[in-house]
Design an enzyme around this catalytic site. Structure first.
Site: not given
Ligand code: KIV
Length: 263
Positions: A43-44, A111, A180
């Site tokens: 979700d980044s 996730k 993380e």
């Molecule tokens: O959303 C994301 O990019 C993540 C990673 C930093 C593990 O959850």
């Protein structure tokens, strides 16, 4: 395509697991011809591709659209998609519909950030046939609650709580765990105690694998460089330089040349 059984085997064989974020068809096509083990539609994407200041603006529709683009570019990759903020706190039938949409868009697994309050739903979703990856430590969806983006579980009590939650996620059926920004010694302990693979980001070298945001790994974002990121290229410089070269050629009329025209 690698499966959750392969990731489990890789842990047993002490073969490190590599995961990169991937948000679009173009980069999925490139990464599918690389050796990377699995792709994460994180979700980044809300920050990196849409310019939001955090991940809270990611929606199921946004994650579904990016997942389907990645699936088209990487038809045989194992793709994990993030469940957006608060989606896992809805009613069972709504969570089922979110999971269905993301899996139908092309995800191989989902996730979920955090353990507290999520365990029962994780068990239910796993039992419904969806591989679930946990995510502990710095969980960006909770940055307002955590007081920012900082290293987590420095205190003994916090470390004990994290170890307990990691076990609970494993027992709830998670096939892997992202850890993380926690101290390396804690990540090592969690990795050794869990049977499922632990994929670290900013959590030292003893995890079973590592994940990075693709754009960070490429050096595409010159004003964001946390300590744990290693940039393998200077993509931002490459893009600006190529764009300036193009402009130069347009202005001095060397582009297009005879070879680049139809007669
Ligand atoms: O959303 C994301 O990019 C993540 C990673 C930093 C593990 O959850």
């Amino acid at each position: 395509m690698k499966t959750i059984l392969d990731f489990s085997k890789m842990k047993t064989n002490k073969e490190k697991i590599s995961m990169l974020t991937c948000y679009d068809y173009w980069s999925a096509k490139l990464l599918s011809s690389s050796d990377v083990d699995l792709l994460l539609v994180g979700d980044s994407v809300a920050m990196v591709m849409h310019g939001y200041s955090d991940t809270l603006s990611a929606t199921t529709d946004m994650m579904g659209l990016h997942t389907s683009a990645v699936r088209k570019g990487a038809p045989s990759s194992f793709i994990v998609t993030d469940v957006p903020f608060m989606e896992f706190r809805k009613s069972k039938s709504e969570v089922v519909e979110t999971a269905r949409k993301l899996m139908a868009a092309g995800a191989s697994g989902l996730k979920v950030e955090g353990a507290l309050g999520n365990l029962e739903m994780i068990r239910f979703i796993v039992d419904s046939g969806v591989p679930v990856m946990g995510h502990l430590g710095l969980t960006p969806q909770m940055h307002n609650q955590l007081g920012g983006y900082k290293v987590q579980a420095r205190k003994q009590a916090e470390q004990e709580a994290l170890k307990e939650q990691a076990l609970q996620l494993q027992n709830a059926g998670c096939f892997a765990l992202v850890l993380e920004c926690v101290p390396a010694a804690l990540a090592k302990e969690v990795t050794q105690h869990l049977q499922i693979p632990v994929i670290g980001i900013g959590s030292g070298s003893d995890c079973d694998g590592q994940v990075l945001v693709l754009q960070d790994m490429l050096g595409a974002n010159s004003d964001f460089k946390p300590k744990f990121v290693r940039s393998y290229e200077r993509f931002s410089e490459l893009v600006v330089s190529a764009a300036n070269h193009f402009v130069e050629d347009v202005k001095d009329k060397s582009f297009p040349s005879e070879r680049e025209m139809y007669t």
